[in-house]
Design a protein around this motif. Structure first.
Motif, PDB file in Angstrom:
ATOM      1  N   LYS A 115       1.004  -1.281  -0.261  1.00 56.61           N
ATOM      2  CA  LYS A 115      -0.095   0.463   0.111  1.00 56.61           C
ATOM      3  C   LYS A 115       0.839   1.746  -0.310  1.00 56.61           C
ATOM      4  O   LYS A 115       0.909   2.133  -0.724  1.00 56.61           O
ATOM      5  N   TYR A 116       2.090   1.293   0.875  1.00 59.05           N
ATOM      6  CA  TYR A 116       2.740   2.175   0.892  1.00 59.05           C
ATOM      7  C   TYR A 116       3.499   2.856  -0.222  1.00 59.05           C
ATOM      8  O   TYR A 116       3.051   3.800  -1.056  1.00 59.05           O
ATOM      9  N   ASP A 117       3.718   0.820  -1.023  1.00 59.02           N
ATOM     10  CA  ASP A 117       4.340   1.371  -2.512  1.00 59.02           C
ATOM     11  C   ASP A 117       3.861   2.218  -3.739  1.00 59.02           C
ATOM     12  O   ASP A 117       4.086   3.055  -3.906  1.00 59.02           O
ATOM     13  N   LYS A 118       2.328   1.525  -3.207  1.00 56.95           N
ATOM     14  CA  LYS A 118       1.794   2.757  -4.483  1.00 56.95           C
ATOM     15  C   LYS A 118       0.684   3.544  -3.943  1.00 56.95           C
ATOM     16  O   LYS A 118       0.281   4.156  -5.169  1.00 56.95           O
ATOM     17  N   THR A 119       1.057   4.357  -2.922  1.00 54.23           N
ATOM     18  CA  THR A 119       0.869   5.368  -2.669  1.00 54.23           C
ATOM     19  C   THR A 119       1.337   6.317  -2.767  1.00 54.23           C
ATOM     20  O   THR A 119       1.842   7.202  -3.277  1.00 54.23           O
ATOM     21  N   VAL A 120       1.967   6.257  -1.514  1.00 54.28           N
ATOM     22  CA  VAL A 120       3.258   7.282  -0.944  1.00 54.28           C
ATOM     23  C   VAL A 120       4.228   7.102  -1.627  1.00 54.28           C
ATOM     24  O   VAL A 120       4.407   9.015  -2.417  1.00 54.28           O
ATOM     25  N   TYR A 134       8.890   3.716 -13.250  1.00 50.92           N
ATOM     26  CA  TYR A 134       8.925   2.960 -12.250  1.00 50.92           C
ATOM     27  C   TYR A 134       8.100   2.121 -11.693  1.00 50.92           C
ATOM     28  O   TYR A 134       6.688   1.710 -12.466  1.00 50.92           O
ATOM     29  N   MET A 135       9.143   1.417 -11.345  1.00 49.02           N
ATOM     30  CA  MET A 135       8.230   0.000 -11.656  1.00 49.02           C
ATOM     31  C   MET A 135       7.969  -0.879 -10.278  1.00 49.02           C
ATOM     32  O   MET A 135       9.244  -1.153  -9.084  1.00 49.02           O
ATOM     33  N   LEU A 136       6.589  -1.966  -9.765  1.00 47.55           N
ATOM     34  CA  LEU A 136       6.176  -2.529  -8.664  1.00 47.55           C
ATOM     35  C   LEU A 136       6.337  -4.042  -9.249  1.00 47.55           C
ATOM     36  O   LEU A 136       5.515  -4.418  -9.852  1.00 47.55           O
ATOM     37  N   ILE A 137       6.894  -4.310  -8.900  1.00 41.82           N
ATOM     38  CA  ILE A 137       7.433  -5.969  -8.629  1.00 41.82           C
ATOM     39  C   ILE A 137       6.444  -6.826  -7.981  1.00 41.82           C
ATOM     40  O   ILE A 137       7.061  -7.029  -6.490  1.00 41.82           O
ATOM     41  N   TYR A 147       4.922   2.713 -13.818  1.00 42.79           N
ATOM     42  CA  TYR A 147       4.780   4.268 -14.816  1.00 42.79           C
ATOM     43  C   TYR A 147       5.491   4.767 -15.253  1.00 42.79           C
ATOM     44  O   TYR A 147       6.690   4.792 -14.533  1.00 42.79           O
ATOM     45  N   SER A 148       5.040   4.857 -16.106  1.00 46.99           N
ATOM     46  CA  SER A 148       6.265   5.542 -17.151  1.00 46.99           C
ATOM     47  C   SER A 148       6.051   7.076 -17.918  1.00 46.99           C
ATOM     48  O   SER A 148       4.369   7.519 -17.910  1.00 46.99           O
ATOM     49  N   ARG A 149       6.572   8.234 -17.387  1.00 46.59           N
ATOM     50  CA  ARG A 149       6.386   9.256 -18.131  1.00 46.59           C
ATOM     51  C   ARG A 149       6.837   9.867 -18.981  1.00 46.59           C
ATOM     52  O   ARG A 149       7.686   9.532 -19.693  1.00 46.59           O
TER      53      ARG A 149
END
Length: 194
Positions: A115-120, A134-137, A147-149
């Motif tokens: 939750k912290y990684d996906k929000t804050v 920003y990559m979440l595995i 997420y790509s800018r």
């Protein structure tokens, strides 16, 4: 984030001095420090796999760092330890123990940090001007979120769940397969880990 040491608020100088001698890592947020918890074997394997894939393809003037290097998200205010970072910034490459201008940040999700990684962290990391990706595995199923800018105000979101999927980090000239990221990973139920 780990447990806060509520007995004391730390100056940034005290925090840096502590990190020089401590056997465990601490994240720093506005004077509070948080001891970093241990990790699972899958978490470590995933971080190693992504680091290896990035290292093989990175440009010569770039470098990849894993877990034990701080990220200066907000100077003198917020210093987490992402699982993997890639930077091509000459200033970063001359630093002793922190990165301030990463192009890519990777976090391996756990039940305690997801939750912290996906929000804050998502919000804070997207505010870093140099960050392009920003990559979440996930360590519980084959799933990578990216997420790509596109511009300062616009980001795209993609999720990759197929073993033969290819993740194209076009601005870094890097392509990574999910099969490489999840090499040697045996999934366990979430309640069995962390």
């Amino acid at each position: 984030m780990g447990e806060s040491d509520k007995k004391k608020r730390y100056t940034i100088e005290e925090y840096f001095a502590l990190e020089e001698t401590s056997e465990i890592r601490h994240e720093y947020f506005d004077g509070e420090i948080f001891a970093m918890a241990g990790t699972t074997l899958n978490h470590s394997r995933l971080a190693s796999n992504i680091e290896f894939s990035l290292r093989k393809q990175r440009k010569q003037h770039c470098d990849v760092f894993r877990e034990s290097v701080k990220l200066e998200v907000i100077k003198d205010f917020y210093y987490p330890y992402p699982d993997v970072m890639l930077t091509c910034n000459p200033f970063d490459l001359k630093q002793k123990n922190k990165i301030a201008h990463p192009s890519l940040i990777v976090e391996v999700l756990s039940t305690s940090t997801e939750k912290y990684d996906k929000t804050v962290k998502l919000k804070k990391y997207k505010a870093i001007a140099s960050v392009q990706y920003y990559m979440l595995i996930s360590q519980y199923e084959m799933s990578v979120e990216l997420y790509s800018r596109v511009s300062d105000a616009l980001w795209t979101y993609e999720e990759f769940t197929e073993q033969n999927a290819m993740i194209n980090l076009e601005k870094l000239e890097i392509t990574i397969s999910l099969s490489d990221i999840y090499e040697n990973i045996v999934f366990e139920k979430e309640e069995d880990v962390e």
